[in-house]
Design a protein around this motif. Structure first.
Motif, PDB file in Angstrom:
ATOM      1  N   ILE B  26       0.824  -1.148  -0.094  1.00 27.35           N
ATOM      2  CA  ILE B  26       0.318   0.042  -0.091  1.00 27.35           C
ATOM      3  C   ILE B  26       1.015   2.007  -0.187  1.00 27.35           C
ATOM      4  O   ILE B  26       2.046   1.101   0.974  1.00 27.35           O
ATOM      5  CB  ILE B  26      -0.969   0.096   0.964  1.00 27.35           C
ATOM      6  N   SER B  27       0.937   2.380  -0.626  1.00 27.59           N
ATOM      7  CA  SER B  27       1.151   2.830  -1.105  1.00 27.59           C
ATOM      8  C   SER B  27       1.258   4.827   0.676  1.00 27.59           C
ATOM      9  O   SER B  27       0.503   4.559   1.650  1.00 27.59           O
ATOM     10  CB  SER B  27       0.798   4.854  -2.195  1.00 27.59           C
ATOM     11  N   GLY B  28       2.489   4.643   0.688  1.00 27.67           N
ATOM     12  CA  GLY B  28       2.948   5.208   1.579  1.00 27.67           C
ATOM     13  C   GLY B  28       3.175   4.547   2.894  1.00 27.67           C
ATOM     14  O   GLY B  28       3.704   4.735   4.287  1.00 27.67           O
ATOM     15  N   HIS B  29       3.309   2.960   2.867  1.00 26.13           N
ATOM     16  CA  HIS B  29       3.105   2.017   4.437  1.00 26.13           C
ATOM     17  C   HIS B  29       4.890   1.560   4.108  1.00 26.13           C
ATOM     18  O   HIS B  29       5.493   1.635   3.436  1.00 26.13           O
ATOM     19  CB  HIS B  29       2.534   0.858   4.389  1.00 26.13           C
ATOM     20  N   VAL B  30       5.673   2.434   5.492  1.00 22.12           N
ATOM     21  CA  VAL B  30       6.875   2.020   5.770  1.00 22.12           C
ATOM     22  C   VAL B  30       7.051   0.477   6.097  1.00 22.12           C
ATOM     23  O   VAL B  30       8.674  -0.050   5.561  1.00 22.12           O
ATOM     24  CB  VAL B  30       7.556   2.783   6.880  1.00 22.12           C
ATOM     25  N   SER B  31       6.536  -0.110   6.805  1.00 28.31           N
ATOM     26  CA  SER B  31       6.751  -2.020   7.156  1.00 28.31           C
ATOM     27  C   SER B  31       6.462  -2.660   6.128  1.00 28.31           C
ATOM     28  O   SER B  31       5.224  -2.754   5.785  1.00 28.31           O
ATOM     29  CB  SER B  31       6.632  -1.936   8.105  1.00 28.31           C
ATOM     30  N   LEU B  32       7.107  -3.552   5.871  1.00 25.97           N
ATOM     31  CA  LEU B  32       6.443  -4.199   5.086  1.00 25.97           C
ATOM     32  C   LEU B  32       7.328  -5.863   5.698  1.00 25.97           C
ATOM     33  O   LEU B  32       8.482  -6.259   5.660  1.00 25.97           O
ATOM     34  CB  LEU B  32       7.089  -3.880   3.249  1.00 25.97           C
ATOM     35  N   PHE B  33       6.599  -6.894   5.287  1.00 27.88           N
ATOM     36  CA  PHE B  33       6.534  -8.654   5.108  1.00 27.88           C
ATOM     37  C   PHE B  33       6.794  -9.477   4.882  1.00 27.88           C
ATOM     38  O   PHE B  33       5.732  -9.313   4.002  1.00 27.88           O
ATOM     39  CB  PHE B  33       5.472  -8.130   6.807  1.00 27.88           C
TER      40      PHE B  33
END
Lengths: 113, 113
Positions: B26-33
């Motif tokens: 999602i645009s702007g989401h800092v965290s990615l797992f």
């Protein structure tokens, strides 16, 4: 060694009745707990969460209860609806640990019309 | 975009082949797992990014697994020399605030034959 346990693989309830889904954990460092719902061929969807400083959190038909001394939490769905039929995952995290989640194996809920 | 997008949805690889799985958060989401979900199990943590920095890769099962997020948005999970035990659904999730849980993509189902 499973740190988050959902010991019942499945649950079947009548529409309109209460569904109670249980979850136990072993890691006393866990301080944030979440429930996810998953339909086939889709990713898990966030349902409700609770911080360890609370013992209850309610959102509409969904309530999560936390018993820290017993290392046990439960999700109550009242009233249950056929659309609630899905796999429910309990997950836990340690605040500050990069929000990494540890999941249980899931429980399949079937709500009979 | 409105949700987390993963591609391909399905991938069949011959044993020994390299694969690359893509995640568009999602645009702007800092965290990615990235999580791996074997049949009948809950998702298991693989790795975590905050922007472009890979802060935790403790869940990667071997050095055949590699993940990157070079510009802090799209991420790729690469598996080299695939083996049958790599067969699973690979889930990507992004988050802006753990209090609201992650948003998962629909996953990539990898089958190694």
């Amino acid at each position: 060694d499973q740190q988050v346990k959902q010991n019942s693989p499945s649950l079947s309830v009548q529409e309109g009745r209460i569904s109670i889904l249980n979850c136990d954990y072993t890691n006393s460092m866990f301080d944030y707990f979440l429930w996810y719902k998953k339909y086939p061929a889709e990713g898990p969807t966030f349902l409700i969460s609770i911080s360890s400083i609370k013992d209850k959190n309610e959102d509409g038909r969904f309530t999560v209860f936390l018993n820290k001394s017993a290392k046990h939490l439960s999700l109550h769905i009242v009233p249950s609806q056929p659309g609630d039929s899905a796999v429910y995952f309990c997950a836990a995290s340690v605040t500050g640990a990069n929000s990494k989640l540890t999941f249980g194996k899931g429980i399949t809920l079937s709500v009979r019309p | 975009g409105a949700g987390v997008s993963q591609s391909p949805r399905y991938k069949v690889a011959k044993r020994g082949q390299d694969v690359a799985l893509r995640c568009d958060p999602i645009s702007g989401h800092v965290s990615l797992f990235w999580y791996q979900q074997a049949l009948g199990q809950g998702p298991e943590f693989l790795t975590y990014f905050q922007n472009e920095a890979q802060l935790d890769k403790s869940g990667l099962p071997s050095d055949r697994f590699f993940a990157e997020r070079p510009e802090g948005s799209v991420s790729t999970l690469k598996i080299q020399r695939t083996q049958q035990e790599d067969s699973a659904v690979y889930l990507c999730a992004s988050s802006s605030d753990i209090n609201y849980g992650y948003t998962f993509g629909s996953g990539t189902r990898l089958t190694v034959v």
